[in-house]
Design an enzyme around this catalytic site. Structure first.
Site, PDB file in Angstrom:
ATOM      1  N   ASN A   9       0.877  -1.174   0.000  1.00  0.00           N
ATOM      2  CA  ASN A   9       0.000   0.000   0.000  1.00  0.00           C
ATOM      3  C   ASN A   9       0.910   1.219   0.000  1.00  0.00           C
ATOM      4  OD1 ASN A   9      -1.861   1.994   0.388  1.00  0.00           O
ATOM      5  ND2 ASN A   9      -2.787   1.080   2.213  1.00  0.00           N
ATOM      6  N   LYS A  16       3.365   0.814   3.058  1.00  0.00           N
ATOM      7  CA  LYS A  16       2.964  -0.182   4.047  1.00  0.00           C
ATOM      8  C   LYS A  16       2.998  -1.524   3.333  1.00  0.00           C
ATOM      9  CE  LYS A  16      -0.984  -0.521   7.150  1.00  0.00           C
ATOM     10  NZ  LYS A  16      -2.338  -0.008   7.371  1.00  0.00           N
ATOM     11  N   ARG A  90      -2.538  -2.182  -3.473  1.00  0.00           N
ATOM     12  CA  ARG A  90      -3.820  -1.551  -3.148  1.00  0.00           C
ATOM     13  C   ARG A  90      -3.949  -0.239  -3.930  1.00  0.00           C
ATOM     14  NH1 ARG A  90      -5.614   2.538   1.303  1.00  0.00           N
ATOM     15  NH2 ARG A  90      -7.838   2.335   1.025  1.00  0.00           N
ATOM     16  N   HIS A 179     -13.279   1.845   0.334  1.00  0.00           N
ATOM     17  CA  HIS A 179     -13.205   0.743   1.318  1.00  0.00           C
ATOM     18  C   HIS A 179     -13.886  -0.524   0.780  1.00  0.00           C
ATOM     19  CE1 HIS A 179     -13.324   4.055   4.650  1.00  0.00           C
ATOM     20  NE2 HIS A 179     -12.062   3.746   4.379  1.00  0.00           N
ATOM     21  N   ARG A 238     -13.267  14.474   8.245  1.00  0.00           N
ATOM     22  CA  ARG A 238     -14.111  14.854   7.097  1.00  0.00           C
ATOM     23  C   ARG A 238     -15.537  15.166   7.541  1.00  0.00           C
ATOM     24  NH1 ARG A 238     -12.129   9.779   4.248  1.00  0.00           N
ATOM     25  NH2 ARG A 238     -10.190  10.422   3.253  1.00  0.00           N
ATOM     26  N   GLU A 335     -14.270  -1.865  15.494  1.00  0.00           N
ATOM     27  CA  GLU A 335     -13.775  -3.018  16.250  1.00  0.00           C
ATOM     28  C   GLU A 335     -13.503  -2.701  17.713  1.00  0.00           C
ATOM     29  OE1 GLU A 335     -10.413  -4.744  14.095  1.00  0.00           O
ATOM     30  OE2 GLU A 335     -11.478  -4.376  12.213  1.00  0.00           O
ATOM     31  N   GLU A 386      -7.823  -6.155   5.254  1.00  0.00           N
ATOM     32  CA  GLU A 386      -7.725  -5.727   3.861  1.00  0.00           C
ATOM     33  C   GLU A 386      -6.521  -6.357   3.168  1.00  0.00           C
ATOM     34  OE1 GLU A 386      -8.576  -1.674   5.376  1.00  0.00           O
ATOM     35  OE2 GLU A 386      -9.477  -1.359   3.414  1.00  0.00           O
TER      36      GLU A 386
END
Ligand code: ADP
Length: 398
Positions: A9, A16, A90, A179, A238, A335, A386
């Protein structure tokens, strides 16, 4: 022999990565390169229990990626011995071109580049990752996995804005969502675990960026993010949904430029804009700590807005789905934040939703049922993964 996928990513100043066994889901090694382009960068590489952290100048993505490969060589596991069969990248925006993973060819790379205006912060950074990884690892296939792909299946009625059709067509304005990899992974895993594919599901991906989707019999029928990740839920920084005329008002009355308004809406609003902090843990701390009553009040109002926005989406998506069987909470807030889950479930009590308050407080890396046995809707905390989803999608096309 084990087959593994290196998932990358690549962000504007970070890379990452995770080496994943798509069959078992195990993350064999993972790491993060940060502050690329700064005078001093940082790399963290974890292989099993051994964690290596280094500070060194990382002027660009190529050097960052070379350092990652060096750490695989020196700290393990050696990529070829670990059975690497592909690299999965990604990609945030796949536009109308991609409704699933794609083998990276020069044509695919060009399409991702064409989509840069739709994701100016993300796609250019992904391309840097793709280019250096293809150059440094030319012997394995590279696959692009798009965050928007799952939502290419949205029906016209939720993908289309009531914007002048010619304008929308000319500028490719539609709901792309985001997402998608997480919404697809969670909704599919839930269906698998319940042994049913005829489910009316709502998936709440609540991280710093947050989105919700309605999934009917395995297919997405609506999602809260739109042309960009700005639409929908209130987020860490946001606004989420807001009257678009606020843009005209700020431009006309405040003489603010489009870039300034973009920055305020994306980076200086949401929880941060209302309380000064984007992290939910800080906002809860303000609410608990009454030493600054004004801040406490602001934080409480911000949390009420957050939960109320979730409630509105659940209501409208349950109506669109024609009922609701399962609601899953995932990502950082989904989570971990039992308070948000409890307040939302309590607001849904008139519709037969019953949360088990004790189970809701449990922590687990495994999926957890948090509803009472007689709840009309099954409530789940379902950790997203992911990287694993990207690794599996990558493997599926090579
Ligand atoms: P990103 O969108 O950056 O991938 P994550 O899914 O990692 O975000 O979620 C990060 C957010 O999760 C944090 O900003 C914070 O608000 C929230 N979070 C993480 N841990 C907790 C916790 N224990 N309690 C409440 N919120 C948490």
């Amino acid at each position: 022999m084990t087959q593994t996928v290196l998932v990358i990513n690549s962000g504007s100043s970070s890379i990452k990565y995770q080496l994943v066994d798509p069959e078992t889901g195990e993350a064999i090694a993972k790491g993060l390169v940060e502050r690329i382009g700064d005078s001093l960068g940082n790399i963290k590489h974890a292989h099993g229990d051994e964690v290596t952290t280094e500070e060194l100048p990382i002027p660009d993505h190529e050097i960052g990626m070379r350092e990652v490969l060096r750490l695989f060589d020196t700290k393990g596991p050696a990529l070829d011995e670990a059975g690497i069969v592909a690299v999965g990248h990604r990609i945030v925006q796949g536009g109308k071109y991609f409704d699933g993973p794609a083998l990276v060819t020069d044509e695919v790379r060009d399409l991702i580049e064409q989509l840069c205006p739709m994701a100016p912060l993300h796609n250019p950074a992904h391309l840097k990752g793709i280019d250096v990884a293809r150059e440094l690892m030319p012997d394995v296939p590279h696959v692009a996995v798009f965050d928007t792909a799952f939502f290419q299946q949205l029906p016209d009625k939720t993908a289309t804005y009531a914007l002048n059709a010619e304008v929308a067509e000319k500028y490719a304005v539609r709901r792309y969502g985001a997402h998608g990899t997480s919404h697809q992974f969670v909704s599919q895993e839930v269906a698998k675990r319940l042994g049913r594919d005829d489910l009316k599901q709502i998936v709440m991906h609540l991280g710093n960026g947050a989105s919700v989707s309605a999934v009917l019999n395995g297919k997405p029928i609506d999602t809260s993010m739109g042309l960009t990740p700005l639409e929908g839920l209130m987020m860490g920084t946001r606004t989420g949904d807001i009257d678009p005329a606020v843009v005209f008002h700020l431009a006309r009355q405040g003489n603010l430029s489009i870039d300034e308004i973009d920055h305020i809406f994306n980076k200086e609003s949401g929880m941060k804009g209302l309380t000064g902090e984007s992290d939910m843990r800080s906002v809860w701390a303000f609410i608990r700590d009454g030493s600054e009553p004004e801040l406490q009040h602001k934080a409480r109002v911000a949390m009420d807005i957050y939960v109320n926005r979730l409630l509105k989406y659940v209501g409208s998506y349950a109506a669109e789905l024609g009922g609701l069987d399962v609601m899953s909470f995932t990502a950082g807030i989904g989570e971990n934040d039992s308070g948000v889950r409890r307040e939302l479930a309590e607001a849904l009590a008139p519709f037969g939703v019953k949360i088990d308050v004790e189970k809701n407080e449990l922590r687990s890396s495994e999926p957890l049922v948090i509803s009472a046995p007689d709840s009309k809707v099954l409530l789940l905390v379902f950790p997203t993964n992911e990287e694993l989803a990207i690794a599996r999608q990558t493997l599926s096309i090579i």
